[in-house]
Scaffold this active site. Structure first.
Site, short mmCIF file in Angstrom:
data_model
loop_
_atom_site.label_atom_id
_atom_site.label_comp_id
_atom_site.label_asym_id
_atom_site.label_seq_id
_atom_site.Cartn_x
_atom_site.Cartn_y
_atom_site.Cartn_z
N ARG A 247 -11.67 -18.87 3.26
CA ARG A 247 -10.55 -19.35 4.43
C ARG A 247 -11.53 -19.64 5.51
NH1 ARG A 247 -5.61 -15.08 2.93
NH2 ARG A 247 -4.54 -16.75 1.57
N ASN B 289 5.09 -7.00 6.08
CA ASN B 289 4.57 -8.34 5.59
C ASN B 289 4.73 -8.63 4.15
OD1 ASN B 289 4.06 -9.63 8.01
ND2 ASN B 289 2.07 -8.46 8.31
N GLU C 70 9.43 3.68 7.41
CA GLU C 70 9.39 2.28 7.73
C GLU C 70 9.92 2.29 9.25
OE1 GLU C 70 8.24 -0.75 6.70
OE2 GLU C 70 9.05 -1.15 8.54
N ALA D 158 0.72 -1.36 0.00
CA ALA D 158 0.03 0.15 -0.05
C ALA D 158 0.67 1.26 -0.10
CB ALA D 158 -0.75 0.05 0.86
N GLY E 148 3.41 -14.58 -0.01
CA GLY E 148 3.66 -15.69 -1.00
C GLY E 148 3.48 -14.68 -2.56
N GLY E 149 2.99 -13.23 -2.17
CA GLY E 149 2.83 -12.59 -3.29
C GLY E 149 1.86 -13.07 -4.32
#
Lengths: 499, 499
Positions: A324, A75, A67, A47, A80-81
């Site tokens: 999920r 994260n 950051e 984001a 996993g992208g």
């Protein structure tokens, strides 16, 4: 009442030593601004990076991305992208039929109707802009798309590296070249909200996450806006325990920096929370690796082409490609049927053909999370399952694959792979994976005030720190695209904001 | 971070004209207190009255109960007054087996595991104290208990008047005699939170709800504590729309004063919200009366002894005694299967024997919400149902009642009443009935701060303005007892608080 609100001031986090008077004209409460930026972005994951990109594209020069941790990416860098987007060139090339409407329908179903529908629609219809951005930043995708649980079409795209790093790194490099300032080890202590809205933040610089040490506090002015893209709080056990006691003992898949610092700051300046106590559990998690590693990636393939078994019955117990929450709830029920003396943990397994093309297989097999059983006997013995019941379950599944029987769980079948030994399996136990809740935003990524139910001027948010887009449950591969879509919107809205 | 929080000040609702300096020693921000009380109770429904009772019993003399509206009692005065309590003398007299553990189990099931378990436990195990209080205040119950949806035992007690007024009025009278001050038309504008916690409130006196006119603002000091017992916000359409867009057009059963004023004040001083966007829909609601009137009361009996039908199929479509969310969701699905041209609204009906002993029957029949059908033909025609399908549904139900068939929906059968004409029926369409969400509290009714996750000193809350006790869904007859139990706790905790 309404009249009073127009004059409302909020002063939070002011220490006794800084007891400044609140004045309408004085939005930093008498503070001297130490630094000034056009746009301040808090967080360097999907984001935040996306917000920096669109603000830059809109012609803004003085942008800083903050950051908290030493490493950039949060994260997003460790996930996993997987990225679900409808109607991409890749989907078209592979002849897959899909649409934004179909993706919206899937998201609303998983969200149990609790989605804020306009946010959901924005995500699906603007995903193509995120795709274009990723192409421009040099992100490379694999030549396939996969189907994740709850999706009506294969629409999850994988970066070449099969990791979020494959997106974060090229974007980071692109943005640095474009002149965006990246500053790590910067902890946001406070969002400054005055009369005219949010005007800046207070940070600790050279912040050390473990010790909390820093080189002092500084006030940063944001002329155009503050964009909060700080992610979830999956590692903030106190906040999770307080909001959702039942989940207090669950392991989390989040990186250590995922604390509730920013959501607390947002609540302090009266941002409206949505679904704050709603957490997603990952149904592909195993106790045999830390967080969500390669075994979880493998699980997505094993769910698609293999079957999940309740050891007590030897039978399947869920649609392995349901959303999920449905799967995690089914697994929790299996777990709850065990006792301390005789635990009952479900497992999923597939054959060698599946293992051979599954992401994560090699690493997880090497590390011992995935077990190989040469025979049915070995598999049954490993999980203490009745061998006849297990054989029946395999036979039934193979009938379904061959179109000779109907699946009582209605799992979609993309690959028709007969289950045969050797078998590769992992144990399943859900982990806390995603904060469904966060602050309420408009489709323009403006943060909503809990008292006025209107946007707070100068404050935007995107990604996991927001709530509502996914309702009660989020489909796989939808947080990455959420961060990218709403990050882009936030960056652009801050850029075009009249001040 | 922790160190800073110790010094944290919060100033909210200070207008520009009152720009006071924030000083650690000055909890009312330079304000002169206009009035002083030991305990201030906001709201005069079940929770507020119960708090006043226990504070009085603990020896506190100077207690004020504030009510925003002209009339005291809030939603508590207009509700049906059904009150679920396990192990009462009435249950024992009727030979009903029940336990606090069974009630907890029922509540956790309806709450879908989102309950804060300690709050749920507190409610069930301390219900008997509320019962004793009601007896002392002179409340009279009818000589029966009934089973509401989702409860494993008949445990709903009815006041003689079959209305919440049958509880509110005797309690109010008892407390007035005991010297509690009751003050209506008092709108709370702000909760004052300083260094040491909550010290008081700012109110508008002689407040007129419709026009907002008042005789000015006054600061009330609370030496021992402020107890918020202000109920839900079922009539605050803007707040509902913002938190849960899908419900924005639903009618509400709440009284007009049920606005979000107090939850907003609580959020402004950083109270932690729980399930803020979760609302309960009443499955016994009909569009043929306003809010939840006598027809809704009748529906509880029709659900128990009759059947609910989907006109499109002529078949039953739910366990008519499931929990409220299950039933409301089932009804919404039936409604969604209709079109604008051909709506499909479910209905429930029972026979004359049931109607004759159902609360609310006479009034709702008189007012036209309940329809009488002399024959099956008349009933089928009224709701445009296939007569054969309807006959089949009635036959099947009668087989179930006689023990000749198994109910596919597993509805519990307390009364074995054969369905036969004449039939009495109402149309069903869910209405927004209860705010599941609210502020998080400890089992001691202390309000939790969203930043520290610890109690805010001097601030208590009870009843519908709190969240967590019931999780995602509340069982019928459990809000009254919730208010009474946590009201008692709040009053007692404020009374014994060391200041």
């Amino acid at each position: 009442m309404a009249g009073r609100r127009d004059f409302l001031k909020l002063a939070t986090g002011i220490t006794a030593a800084m007891a400044f008077p609140i004045k309408a004209s004085n939005d930093n409460y008498g503070r001297t601004w130490d630094k000034e930026f056009d746009i301040i972005i808090i967080g360097s994951g999907f984001a935040g990076l996306s917000a920096a990109y669109s603000a830059h594209k809109a012609g803004i020069k003085n942008i800083i991305v903050l950051e908290k941790m030493e490493a950039f990416g949060g994260n997003s860098a460790i996930c996993g992208g997987l990225m679900c987007m409808p109607l991409t060139p890749m989907q078209k090339k592979l002849g897959i039929e899909d649409s934004a409407e179909l993706m919206i329908k899937d998201m609303l179903k998983a969200g149990r109707g609790f989605n804020h529908p306009e946010l959901c629609r924005t995500l699906a219809t603007e995903a193509h802009k995120a795709y274009d951005m990723l192409m421009e930043c040099g992100v490379k995708f694999q030549d396939k798309v996969i189907r994740l649980g709850g999706h009506s079409a294969p629409r999850a795209h994988l970066p070449e590296s099969a990791s979020g790093g494959g997106i974060v790194v090229p974007m980071h490099n692109y943005l640095r070249k474009a002149g965006i300032i990246f500053q790590n080890r910067t902890n946001v202590e406070e969002i400054i909200r005055g009369d005219s809205g949010v005007t800046g933040i207070v940070v600790s610089e050279k912040y050390d996450f473990k010790s909390g040490s820093n080189r002092g506090q500084f006030a940063y002015k944001a002329k155009k806006g503050v964009i909060v893209a700080s992610g979830g709080w999956g590692q903030d056990h106190q906040f999770i325990k307080t909001t959702m006691p039942a989940y207090q003992k669950l392991e989390s898949t989040a990186q250590p920096g995922a604390t509730a610092t920013m959501i607390k700051s947002l609540l302090s300046i009266r941002a409206l929370p949505v679904m704050l106590d709603m957490y997603q559990l990952g149904p592909w998690a195993t106790p045999d690796e830390k967080g969500a590693g390669p075994a979880s990636f493998f699980a997505d393939y094993a769910f698609a082409e293999g079957i999940a078994i309740d050891p007590k019955t030897g039978a399947r117990f869920m649609n392995e490609l349901a959303d999920r929450r449905t799967r995690a709830d089914a697994q929790l029920a299996v777990l709850a049927s065990g006792t301390k003396e005789k635990p009952n943990m479900p497992f999923v397994f597939c054959g060698e053909a599946t293992a051979n093309h599954a992401e994560g297989f090699k690493a997880a097999y090497r590390d011992g999370a995935i077990k190989k059983s040469e025979t049915l006997e070995e598999l049954a013995k490993r999980y203490d399952v009745d061998i006849n019941a297990l054989q029946n379950s395999i036979n039934e599944w193979n009938e379904i694959v061959q179109g000779k029987a109907k699946d009582p769980f209605n799992k979609p079948l993309d690959e028709k792979t007969i289950l045969k030994p050797p078998y590769y399996s992992i144990r399943l136990s859900p982990k806390l994976h995603y904060c469904m809740g966060g602050v309420a935003i408009t489709p323009n990524a403006e943060v909503i005030d809990s008292n006025t139910c209107e946007p707070i001027s100068g404050l935007f948010a995107a990604g996991e720190v927001t709530g509502g887009t996914h309702g009660m449950d989020r489909l796989g591969g939808c947080s990455s695209i959420d961060g990218l879509v709403f990050g882009q919107i936030a960056g652009n809205q801050a850029a075009i904001r009249k001040v």
